[in-house]
Design a protein around this motif. Structure first.
Motif, mmCIF file in Angstrom:
data_model
loop_
_atom_site.group_PDB
_atom_site.id
_atom_site.type_symbol
_atom_site.label_atom_id
_atom_site.label_comp_id
_atom_site.label_asym_id
_atom_site.label_seq_id
_atom_site.Cartn_x
_atom_site.Cartn_y
_atom_site.Cartn_z
ATOM 1 N N MET A 1 0.839 -1.217 -0.098
ATOM 2 C CA MET A 1 -0.074 0.044 0.034
ATOM 3 C C MET A 1 0.970 1.224 -0.084
ATOM 4 O O MET A 1 1.886 1.266 0.780
ATOM 5 N N SER A 2 0.457 2.058 -1.023
ATOM 6 C CA SER A 2 1.425 3.344 -1.016
ATOM 7 C C SER A 2 0.993 4.497 0.079
ATOM 8 O O SER A 2 -0.156 4.298 0.364
ATOM 9 N N THR A 3 1.821 5.058 0.691
ATOM 10 C CA THR A 3 1.671 6.349 1.536
ATOM 11 C C THR A 3 2.399 7.635 0.916
ATOM 12 O O THR A 3 3.225 7.413 0.087
ATOM 13 N N LEU A 4 1.428 8.759 1.083
ATOM 14 C CA LEU A 4 1.832 10.021 0.585
ATOM 15 C C LEU A 4 2.369 10.827 1.869
ATOM 16 O O LEU A 4 1.563 10.918 2.822
ATOM 17 N N GLN A 5 3.590 11.199 1.968
ATOM 18 C CA GLN A 5 4.117 12.205 2.958
ATOM 19 C C GLN A 5 4.931 13.357 2.603
ATOM 20 O O GLN A 5 5.775 13.106 1.654
ATOM 21 N N SER A 6 5.125 14.203 3.552
ATOM 22 C CA SER A 6 6.069 15.095 3.436
ATOM 23 C C SER A 6 7.539 14.687 3.551
ATOM 24 O O SER A 6 7.871 14.027 4.488
ATOM 25 N N LEU A 7 8.333 15.231 2.666
ATOM 26 C CA LEU A 7 9.792 14.507 2.704
ATOM 27 C C LEU A 7 10.649 15.737 3.644
ATOM 28 O O LEU A 7 11.115 16.502 3.232
ATOM 29 N N SER A 8 10.303 15.450 5.014
ATOM 30 C CA SER A 8 11.034 16.580 5.963
ATOM 31 C C SER A 8 12.335 16.275 6.112
ATOM 32 O O SER A 8 12.929 15.227 5.985
ATOM 33 N N SER A 9 12.986 17.346 6.502
ATOM 34 C CA SER A 9 14.536 17.441 6.356
ATOM 35 C C SER A 9 14.864 16.514 7.878
ATOM 36 O O SER A 9 16.209 16.822 8.152
ATOM 37 N N ASP A 10 14.108 16.265 8.699
ATOM 38 C CA ASP A 10 14.322 15.859 10.206
ATOM 39 C C ASP A 10 14.528 14.472 10.166
ATOM 40 O O ASP A 10 14.581 13.922 11.376
ATOM 41 N N ARG A 11 14.408 13.792 9.063
ATOM 42 C CA ARG A 11 14.444 12.274 9.099
ATOM 43 C C ARG A 11 15.585 11.810 8.181
ATOM 44 O O ARG A 11 15.705 12.559 7.116
ATOM 45 N N ALA A 12 16.081 10.649 8.491
ATOM 46 C CA ALA A 12 17.082 10.124 7.555
ATOM 47 C C ALA A 12 16.369 9.127 6.303
ATOM 48 O O ALA A 12 16.449 8.060 6.721
ATOM 49 N N TRP A 13 15.924 9.901 5.364
ATOM 50 C CA TRP A 13 15.522 9.093 4.301
ATOM 51 C C TRP A 13 16.517 8.582 3.460
ATOM 52 O O TRP A 13 17.669 8.998 3.153
ATOM 53 N N PRO A 14 16.134 7.189 2.996
ATOM 54 C CA PRO A 14 17.377 6.453 1.955
ATOM 55 C C PRO A 14 17.033 7.219 0.580
ATOM 56 O O PRO A 14 15.946 7.699 0.255
ATOM 57 N N ILE A 15 18.158 7.359 -0.130
ATOM 58 C CA ILE A 15 17.879 8.231 -1.209
ATOM 59 C C ILE A 15 18.601 7.339 -2.379
ATOM 60 O O ILE A 15 19.524 6.644 -2.213
ATOM 61 N N TYR A 16 18.090 7.103 -3.550
ATOM 62 C CA TYR A 16 18.358 6.304 -4.547
ATOM 63 C C TYR A 16 18.424 7.120 -5.847
ATOM 64 O O TYR A 16 17.780 8.005 -6.243
ATOM 65 N N GLY A 17 19.630 6.955 -6.357
ATOM 66 C CA GLY A 17 19.983 7.366 -7.954
ATOM 67 C C GLY A 17 19.177 6.646 -9.106
ATOM 68 O O GLY A 17 18.333 5.717 -8.624
ATOM 69 N N ARG A 18 19.200 7.125 -10.079
ATOM 70 C CA ARG A 18 18.384 6.683 -11.270
ATOM 71 C C ARG A 18 18.350 5.027 -11.716
ATOM 72 O O ARG A 18 17.312 4.343 -11.522
ATOM 73 N N ASP A 19 19.546 4.800 -11.503
ATOM 74 C CA ASP A 19 19.829 3.157 -11.605
ATOM 75 C C ASP A 19 19.219 2.304 -10.253
ATOM 76 O O ASP A 19 18.406 1.157 -10.595
ATOM 77 N N GLY A 20 19.190 2.737 -9.128
ATOM 78 C CA GLY A 20 18.510 2.363 -8.044
ATOM 79 C C GLY A 20 17.079 2.299 -7.853
ATOM 80 O O GLY A 20 16.425 1.402 -7.888
ATOM 81 N N ILE A 21 16.682 3.266 -8.646
ATOM 82 C CA ILE A 21 15.005 3.532 -8.939
ATOM 83 C C ILE A 21 14.460 2.295 -9.844
ATOM 84 O O ILE A 21 13.566 1.817 -9.588
ATOM 85 N N ARG A 22 15.256 2.404 -11.058
ATOM 86 C CA ARG A 22 14.799 1.418 -11.662
ATOM 87 C C ARG A 22 15.031 0.058 -11.200
ATOM 88 O O ARG A 22 14.016 -0.747 -11.529
ATOM 89 N N ALA A 23 15.927 -0.460 -10.452
ATOM 90 C CA ALA A 23 15.739 -1.721 -9.890
ATOM 91 C C ALA A 23 14.745 -1.755 -8.755
ATOM 92 O O ALA A 23 14.091 -2.761 -8.719
#
Length: 497
Positions: A1-23
């Protein structure tokens, strides 16, 4: 199930480059009979309703790829919810990817007004309460914009309507935050909101991304970080608590920092102020004792009385956390061999970095410090380019890779400064820092950061921890700076704690 949320700067979000997103996309789509595009379209429609609830008109700019399909799916939902929505399609339907072509068919069947090209009014009839959805390229853009695509971008930017970009504003490289074309924003969508899918992308937090994305949102499409998926390219660097001093502590509990720099007047230009700034920063950041060693050989009358001043040759470097290079000029080359070989822990900044880039022997001494003597390098893009024997443009177009290459080259922690500062350290996933703003683009703020890193290392944090904490706090203080008051490096140093 998808969730929609604000990308706040006070949390350690994982970040993926273009190749990682494709995977990730392949991993999520495999067990799911419904195209992820439909989830993305629903999330985009929901966010459109949230950010522009009173829009009289919504125009979706749909590109020829899957980003365009996301926009078409959003248009279907908005149309079904009674909104006045229309789609402009850039490209041929028969050349669209399979899922995007199916989205076009769904929109056509639902009765969504579909056309090719811009509206006849060129979007000039859209008002500030209306909405444009940028679904032209997303993360797929790699080449400079031209032709009809560039015309559409310029028309969207000229409109008074709010802009919601899907995945990334068109014209922005989602991996680097650089513009795809010329170095000005006329070739990039300027959005008030950006909804990115599955996971955060590096370019949203680096370079020009911080200026053109507006408020960042995430629709994860059901993605939850786990050991099964690809590793993130980086993590967002969250704000962290500042160290507190316990009642039982004393000055020895928080380490000794020595700042070595500040060349004497050369051609009428004295550089002692840079070293004084770094020392003042370390002092206000809570180092137990701070020693200022000016290469000018003279005492600074502008330094605070709390700072001890000593000749660098009298220092017991093996027991000190050293910050070296701030305002060091050419003189710093003479002290670097001893500093590199003897300093217990070292922050190398400014002219110290320039000297290393010029002298192979110093490069060898820097490499020899690993792994027993912790080192942090704090280059801005030009200094990084000198160390890597490349151009500033190349560094800025591959900021994550540049920081990691420097880290590998010298086996130490690297703080690549700039919009979206990158912190890389051996054995760690890099961090991208979201705090800070253009007010930091004044002389001396880099010296303040170097002193702050030195203080955190003196307080017992590892080089990577100290770098992450210092960079976040440095930016936070700038973000909290009083409106209408000019930020100065000395003022910044005195607001640290």
């Amino acid at each position: 199930m998808s969730t929609l949320q604000s990308l706040s700067s006070d949390r350690a979000w994982p970040i993926y480059g273009r190749d990682g997103i494709r995977a990730l996309e392949a991993l999520l789509q495999a067990p799911n009979p419904v195209p992820l595009m439909q989830q993305a379209g629903l999330a985009a429609a929901q966010l459109a309703m949230a950010v522009a609830p009173h829009a009289q008109r919504i125009w979706v700019a749909a590109g020829p790829g899957n980003n365009g399909g996301d926009g078409l799916e959003a248009a279907v939902h908005l149309h079904q919810w009674g909104k006045n929505v229309a789609v402009g399609l850039l490209g041929r339907v028969d050349e669209m990817p399979t899922d995007a072509r199916a989205a076009w068919q769904r929109a056509h069947t639902a009765g969504v007004p579909l056309s090719h090209g811009l509206p006849s009014d060129g979007l000039k009839d859209l008002g500030p309460h209306d909405l444009i959805m940028d679904a032209l390229l997303g993360i797929g853009g790699k080449r400079p914009l031209d032709g009809a695509l560039l015309s559409w971008v310029q028309a969207i930017n000229s409109s008074m309507a709010m802009v919601l970009a899907l995945d990334a504003p068109t014209g922005l490289d989602a991996d680097s935050g650089a513009f795809l074309g010329p170095r000005h924003d006329a070739h990039c969508i300027k959005a008030q909101h950006t909804l990115t899918f599955m996971a955060a992308k590096p370019g949203l937090f680096m370079g020009h991304g911080r200026d053109v994305c507006g408020h960042l949102w995430l629709a994860d499409l059901g993605f939850r970080p786990s050991a099964l998926g690809p590793a993130p390219a980086a993590w967002l660097n969250p704000a962290s608590a500042r160290p507190a001093k316990s009642h039982a502590s004393h000055k020895g509990s928080f380490g000794d920092v020595a700042v070595i720099g500040g060349e004497a007047d050369v051609r009428g230009m004295g550089m002692t102020g840079a070293a004084v700034l770094a020392a003042t920063s370390a002092l206000h950041a809570g180092a137990g004792r701070v020693i200022l060693s000016l290469l000018s050989g003279q005492a600074s009358h502008s330094a605070q009385a709390d700072l001890m001043q000593r000749d660098w040759q009298s220092l017991d470097l093996e027991k000190l956390h050293v910050v070296c290079g701030c305002g060091g000029g050419q003189s710093v080359q003479q002290v670097l061999p001893a500093v590199l070989q003897r300093s217990m822990q070292l922050v190398l900044d400014a002219d110290g970095l320039n000297a290393v880039s010029q002298v192979p022997q110093l490069q060898a001494l820097l490499r020899q410090r690993a792994p027993t003597q912790a080192t942090v390098l704090t280059p801005h893009p030009l200094e990084a380019a000198r160390l890597l024997k490349t151009s500033t443009q190349e560094v800025q177009s591959e900021r994550l890779a540049a920081a990691q290459t420097l880290m590998d080259l010298f086996q130490c922690t690297v703080i690549l400064k700039g919009s979206g500062t990158v912190i890389a350290s051996p054995g760690q996933t890099p961090r991208i820092n979201p705090t800070g703003n253009g007010r930091l683009a004044v002389g001396g703020t880099g010296d303040v950061l170097a002193g702050l890193v030195g203080a955190r290392m003196a307080q017992g944090y590892t080089a990577f921890e100290a770098a992450c904490m210092a960079v976040a706090q440095h930016g936070q203080v700038a973000d909290q700076w009083p409106a209408g008051q000019a930020l100065t490096a000395s003022g910044l140093a005195m607001r640290l704690s």
